[in-house]
Design a protein around this motif. Structure first.
Motif, mmCIF file in Angstrom:
data_model
loop_
_atom_site.group_PDB
_atom_site.id
_atom_site.type_symbol
_atom_site.label_atom_id
_atom_site.label_comp_id
_atom_site.label_asym_id
_atom_site.label_seq_id
_atom_site.Cartn_x
_atom_site.Cartn_y
_atom_site.Cartn_z
ATOM 1 N N ALA A 418 0.849 -1.193 0.000
ATOM 2 C CA ALA A 418 0.000 0.000 0.000
ATOM 3 C C ALA A 418 0.882 1.240 0.000
ATOM 4 N N LEU A 419 0.443 2.238 -0.754
ATOM 5 C CA LEU A 419 1.162 3.503 -0.837
ATOM 6 C C LEU A 419 0.236 4.628 -0.381
ATOM 7 N N PRO A 420 0.709 5.477 0.519
ATOM 8 C CA PRO A 420 -0.145 6.599 0.918
ATOM 9 C C PRO A 420 -0.342 7.601 -0.214
ATOM 10 N N VAL A 421 0.696 7.771 -1.053
ATOM 11 C CA VAL A 421 0.596 8.720 -2.160
ATOM 12 C C VAL A 421 1.558 8.287 -3.262
ATOM 13 N N LEU A 422 1.153 8.489 -4.506
ATOM 14 C CA LEU A 422 2.003 8.217 -5.662
ATOM 15 C C LEU A 422 1.729 9.276 -6.713
ATOM 16 N N SER A 423 2.791 9.946 -7.153
ATOM 17 C CA SER A 423 2.655 10.958 -8.202
ATOM 18 C C SER A 423 2.992 10.348 -9.554
ATOM 19 N N GLU A 458 -3.736 7.843 -2.594
ATOM 20 C CA GLU A 458 -3.924 9.084 -3.356
ATOM 21 C C GLU A 458 -2.977 9.075 -4.548
ATOM 22 N N LEU A 459 -3.534 9.154 -5.723
ATOM 23 C CA LEU A 459 -2.777 9.237 -6.968
ATOM 24 C C LEU A 459 -2.798 10.698 -7.414
ATOM 25 N N THR A 460 -1.611 11.316 -7.530
ATOM 26 C CA THR A 460 -1.552 12.749 -7.789
ATOM 27 C C THR A 460 -0.768 13.042 -9.059
ATOM 28 N N GLY A 461 -0.871 14.305 -9.491
ATOM 29 C CA GLY A 461 -0.117 14.773 -10.638
ATOM 30 C C GLY A 461 -0.829 15.891 -11.352
ATOM 31 N N TYR A 462 -0.035 16.854 -11.842
ATOM 32 C CA TYR A 462 -0.553 17.971 -12.636
ATOM 33 C C TYR A 462 -1.644 18.738 -11.883
ATOM 34 N N GLY A 463 -1.436 18.869 -10.570
ATOM 35 C CA GLY A 463 -2.372 19.624 -9.755
ATOM 36 C C GLY A 463 -3.674 18.911 -9.469
ATOM 37 N N GLN A 464 -3.779 17.627 -9.814
ATOM 38 C CA GLN A 464 -5.007 16.884 -9.642
ATOM 39 C C GLN A 464 -4.772 15.695 -8.713
ATOM 40 N N SER A 465 -5.849 15.086 -8.293
ATOM 41 C CA SER A 465 -5.747 13.998 -7.332
ATOM 42 C C SER A 465 -6.875 13.006 -7.546
ATOM 43 N N ARG A 483 -5.036 -3.262 -14.323
ATOM 44 C CA ARG A 483 -6.465 -3.009 -14.106
ATOM 45 C C ARG A 483 -6.609 -2.066 -12.922
ATOM 46 N N LEU A 484 -7.268 -0.929 -13.187
ATOM 47 C CA LEU A 484 -7.421 0.133 -12.200
ATOM 48 C C LEU A 484 -8.878 0.199 -11.768
ATOM 49 N N SER A 485 -9.095 0.246 -10.483
ATOM 50 C CA SER A 485 -10.470 0.284 -9.990
ATOM 51 C C SER A 485 -10.567 1.254 -8.824
ATOM 52 N N GLY A 486 -11.680 1.950 -8.772
ATOM 53 C CA GLY A 486 -11.957 2.921 -7.733
ATOM 54 C C GLY A 486 -13.138 3.759 -8.154
ATOM 55 N N SER A 487 -13.645 4.549 -7.210
ATOM 56 C CA SER A 487 -14.814 5.363 -7.529
ATOM 57 C C SER A 487 -14.484 6.467 -8.529
ATOM 58 N N MET A 488 -13.227 6.893 -8.584
ATOM 59 C CA MET A 488 -12.839 7.989 -9.453
ATOM 60 C C MET A 488 -12.091 7.517 -10.697
ATOM 61 N N LEU A 489 -11.780 6.234 -10.756
ATOM 62 C CA LEU A 489 -11.004 5.714 -11.868
ATOM 63 C C LEU A 489 -11.340 4.245 -12.058
ATOM 64 N N ASP A 490 -11.659 3.873 -13.288
ATOM 65 C CA ASP A 490 -12.025 2.484 -13.552
ATOM 66 C C ASP A 490 -11.671 2.172 -14.999
ATOM 67 N N GLY A 519 -3.736 17.671 -4.689
ATOM 68 C CA GLY A 519 -2.681 16.737 -5.053
ATOM 69 C C GLY A 519 -1.367 17.461 -5.199
ATOM 70 N N GLN A 520 -0.299 16.725 -5.054
ATOM 71 C CA GLN A 520 1.025 17.313 -5.091
ATOM 72 C C GLN A 520 1.559 17.343 -6.507
ATOM 73 N N THR A 521 2.040 18.464 -6.900
ATOM 74 C CA THR A 521 2.690 18.574 -8.201
ATOM 75 C C THR A 521 4.185 18.729 -7.991
ATOM 76 N N VAL A 522 4.942 18.430 -9.006
ATOM 77 C CA VAL A 522 6.394 18.567 -8.946
ATOM 78 C C VAL A 522 6.777 19.893 -9.579
ATOM 79 N N PRO A 523 7.311 20.845 -8.803
ATOM 80 C CA PRO A 523 7.656 22.138 -9.384
ATOM 81 C C PRO A 523 8.763 22.000 -10.403
ATOM 82 N N PRO A 524 8.661 22.747 -11.495
ATOM 83 C CA PRO A 524 9.724 22.648 -12.500
ATOM 84 C C PRO A 524 11.028 23.195 -11.947
ATOM 85 N N ALA A 525 12.104 22.465 -12.177
ATOM 86 C CA ALA A 525 13.419 22.899 -11.717
ATOM 87 C C ALA A 525 14.462 22.549 -12.767
ATOM 88 N N PRO A 526 14.362 23.162 -13.952
ATOM 89 C CA PRO A 526 15.290 22.777 -15.024
ATOM 90 C C PRO A 526 16.740 23.036 -14.665
#
Length: 810
Positions: A418-423, A458-465, A483-490, A519-526
């Motif tokens: 189990a993962l608490p969060v994955l971006s 919590e699956l995060t990315g691009y300011g969304q969750s 195979r992805l399952s959940g109320s917000m993704l299927d 959700g957590q986004t990764v700030p650009p740091a070129p």
């Protein structure tokens, strides 16, 4: 010389001899047996393979009955000379000593050869001394001392070709080194029985067995020193840069202390000690500097890691079976990796890696990273490299920490937990591997994932969750299915690694996807990620369909995307978004030259509802039509920016109405609705814009160059006014410079204000006349304005009334 008889003895001999030319190979013929027994004479005959002398001297004096000399009797026996280009093979198991030039001496029962220079296995020898201390001993032994200087690769070759390899139990097998070294070597070699002993006895103490209980022993002592050398130990051990220190070895083992080297970008202190049974123990205290390591050993992963941290390692080798344990708290290292691997520099995160070797070319690697994950991998040697055959990776939640991962029954790597969060954002820089990355670099980057069962809170990315996603991955052949399952993704995602010229292909079919705010986004740091950006030519082919897409609570509708790599580019063959209010269709290309190009066609059924889906509610009501766009910008598709935007736009809509809106919210729409006009000036006609302007048609064309939109034929036809716009709009700076012409129409009676002011009868007559003559009043009254400044605070200046001429509505 002279000879005298003496009663009861062999007589007295006093002789001096000299040879002006001699072949060293024949030296045994001229060495009297009274000085050297048969075993020693045979060794001398076999050991001297080449060489010559021009100064060979012999001196014998004494009673021949007192020979051979034993040091207690008054006799003299001496053979000496100067030899050149001598080759000495003192033992079959050792490399030859070549190019010996020096003094040869037999005095009594002792033989000596002293040479200031010679060569051995490619190494340059100095101060070479070869001696047979007692040529008449039944345990005839040879002693050799000398120094050698050579490149380190020559010394490594010498070790492999000599019994030294057995003394150190193959410690240098597979090792490579640059730079130069220095060797001080001392040998004591028994000359009887060695021919029956194999080159590599496998015994760390080099005991030589002969005749059961009769045991001969080679004594070796040496010091091997290096300075500023790069040493590659092989076997996945990191490179030792700028190494300096000394290794002490004997026939029974070796040791080293305070050997210093740069490992993982920082200075490390290494200690080595051999033990019983040929075992070897090494301890390392190190300090890694990842910023330095990035410069010397570039790798995509290092672009995300910064700082330095202390670590220690414990290495034990028994019969070439190595166990390595590495520990670090990683304090001082920061990670820009996406969650869950992001880390602050002041945060402590324990890391323990253990590598254990088993028989048959197999080993195990286990690792623990904080309370996040544990891993165990089984590897097998294949074609000279270690390949991962089976493994388990387990992620922990707060409730499951400490549970050991279940060992899989089948080959492949299995992921669970189990993962608490994955971006899903921010992994792009890891897509490419360095050109010189080997398969045995500790952990094989190409993990053969056989299956996975993960709960992602919590699956995060691009300011969304997305909350609560269960992921189950299965493999069939080379195809991976998630195979992805959940109320917000299927739905399901399929990865095929071999498709579209081996670039791979992703097929995704989702019943629903809800991206929510947060959700957590990764700030650009070129500036902190100098690694190569992701290349469009390396992207896989994609075929994605989402039946019900929602973003930030907005119902987008059905989403379809089909594309594939095309040389150095990535071509979007089809983009389609459909819902009851319209359909967006398009294609495009992401060029390898870092430019994006799209062709879009938006068929509008209800413009107001489309704008509402796009976070602009209550701006327009109704409106149908079509918007065509051909646009390009510098950068990847997700790096859309107005500063480099260029292309064309064409708009043509039917009936609708602009609603009353806040210019700050509507932004560009506030320009089209003309609501800024009555707030900046007092119009010369009834206010038809501030409460919402009803239009019958909007059409026009625009050119875009570097984010500046230019139009010369923008028209809005409404029941209360007809409007034309010419000029430019700066999309990047949100400013405008427009000439707006407004012609109030009779439909709103604004053109008859003056007529009704002259009296009801005149006003009614003018109204009837206007209708009968085809709206001539519409063409007599028009107003023009210059609109500049920002969108939210425009500057509106009225221009003198324009000459009466009709508006070109075409």
């Amino acid at each position: 010389g002279s000879y005298q008889t003496r009663a009861g003895t062999l007589g007295m001999l006093d002789m001096t001899g000299r040879l002006t030319r001699g072949d060293v190979r024949r030296a045994a013929r001229y060495t009297p047996l009274i000085a050297l027994d048969k075993a020693g004479n045979d060794w001398l005959n076999d050991a001297l393979l080449a060489g010559h002398t021009e100064d060979f001297r012999i001196r014998i004096k004494g009673n021949l009955s007192d020979f051979p000399p034993d040091g207690a009797k008054d006799v003299l026996f001496k053979i000496s000379g100067h030899a050149q280009d001598v080759i000495l093979e003192f033992d079959k198991e050792w490399p030859r000593i070549e190019k010996i030039s020096g003094e040869f001496l037999i005095r009594g029962n002792r033989l000596e050869v002293n040479s200031p220079a010679a060569m051995m296995a490619g190494a340059r020898l100095q101060n070479v001394a070869v001696a047979l201390p007692d040529m008449m001993s039944k345990d005839l032994a040879l002693e050799i001392k000398g120094d050698a200087s050579a490149s380190n690769d020559v010394f490594l070759q010498f070790i492999q070709q000599s019994p030294v390899r057995g003394y150190i139990d193959g410690f240098t097998d597979g090792m490579r080194a640059s730079g130069n070294g220095h060797l001080e070597l001392s040998l004591h070699i028994p000359l009887s029985g060695l021919s029956d002993v194999p080159a590599d006895t496998g015994m760390g103490n080099a005991d030589v067995a002969q005749g059961g209980a009769d045991r001969k022993k080679v004594h070796v002592s040496g010091i091997f020193s290096v300075r500023d050398s790069d040493i590659d130990p092989g076997g996945g051990v990191p490179l030792l840069r700028r190494t300096h220190g000394s290794l002490y070895f004997t026939e029974s083992g070796m040791k080293a202390s305070d050997v210093r080297a740069e490992v993982l970008g920082g200075t490390s202190i290494i200690g080595i000690q051999s033990g019983e049974g040929g075992s070897m123990h090494a301890s390392v205290q190190g300090h890694s500097n990842l910023d330095e390591m990035r410069n010397s050993d570039p790798h995509p992963l290092l672009d995300y890691l910064h700082g330095e941290a202390a670590w220690d390692a414990d290495v034990r080798v028994v019969k070439k079976s190595a166990q390595v344990i590495i520990n670090s708290d990683l304090k001082g290292i920061s990670s820009d990796l996406p969650q869950p691997f992001a880390k602050r520099a002041d945060e402590t995160m324990t890391l323990r890696v253990e590598k254990s070797h088993v028989t048959g070319g197999k080993d195990f690697i286990t690792a623990e990273y904080g309370k996040l994950l544990s891993m165990r991998l089984a590897r097998q040697e294949e074609n000279g490299a270690m390949a991962i055959k089976r493994g388990a990776i387990n992620f922990y939640s707060q409730d499951t920490f400490g549970e050991k991962p279940k060992w899989p029954r089948r080959d492949g790597v299995w992921i669970a937990g189990a993962l608490p969060v994955l971006s899903i954002q921010g992994w792009e820089g890891l897509a490419g591997q360095p050109e010189d990355a080997g398969q045995d670099a500790g952990f094989d980057p190409a993990l053969q994932i056989a299956g996975a069962s993960l709960l992602i809170e919590e699956l995060t990315g691009y300011g969304q969750s997305i909350k609560g996603v269960r992921v189950n991955v299965t493999r069939r052949g080379e195809r991976l299915t998630a195979r992805l399952s959940g109320s917000m993704l299927d739905g399901a995602i399929i990865w095929r690694p071999h498709g579209y010229e081996n670039g791979g292909k992703v097929n995704a079919h989702l019943k629903n996807l809800q991206w929510m705010n947060g959700g957590q986004t990764v700030p650009p740091a070129p500036q902190s990620r100098p690694g190569k950006p992701i290349s469009p030519g390396n992207l896989p082919a994609m075929e994605i369909a989402i039946d019900d897409l929602q973003i930030k609570g907005r119902q987008i509708g059905r989403f379809e995307l089909v594309g594939y790599p095309d040389g150095q580019d990535w071509r979007m063959r089809r983009l389609r978004i459909t819902n009851p209010d319209g359909a967006l269709m398009g294609d495009g290309i992401w060029h390898g030259s870092a430019q994006s190009e799209v062709n879009l066609m938006l068929d509008i059924s209800d413009a107001g509802k489309i704008l509402e889906r796009s976070s602009y509610p209550d701006t327009v009501k109704g409106g149908s039509g079509r918007l065509a766009a051909n646009l390009t910008w510098a950068g990847s598709p997700d790096e859309f920016n107005y500063a480099t935007l260029s292309g064309t736009l064409k708009l043509d809509t039917g009936k609708g109405r602009f609603l009353k809106m806040d210019p700050g919210a509507g932004k560009l729409l506030s320009i089209l609705s003309l609501q800024s006009l009555p707030k900046r000036i007092t119009l010369d006609f009834t206010d038809v814009f501030s409460e919402g302007f009803q239009f019958d048609n909007i059409n026009g064309n625009a050119q875009v160059k570097n984010g500046v939109l230019d139009t010369q034929d923008f028209h809005i036809d409404g029941s209360s006014a007809k409007v034309t716009m010419k000029g430019s709009v700066d999309l990047n700076n949100e400013t405008q410079n427009l000439r707006v012409r407004v012609l109030p129409t009779i439909g709103s009676s604004v053109s008859l204000i003056g007529a009704f002011a002259a009296g009801p009868a005149v006003g009614v007559g003018a109204l009837i006349l206007n209708k009968v003559l085809g709206n001539p009043l519409d063409k007599l009254v028009s107003f023009e304005y210059n609109v500049s400044g920002t969108w939210t605070d425009p500057n509106v200046v009225k221009v003198e009334r324009a000459p009466s001429k009709p508006i070109d509505n075409n």
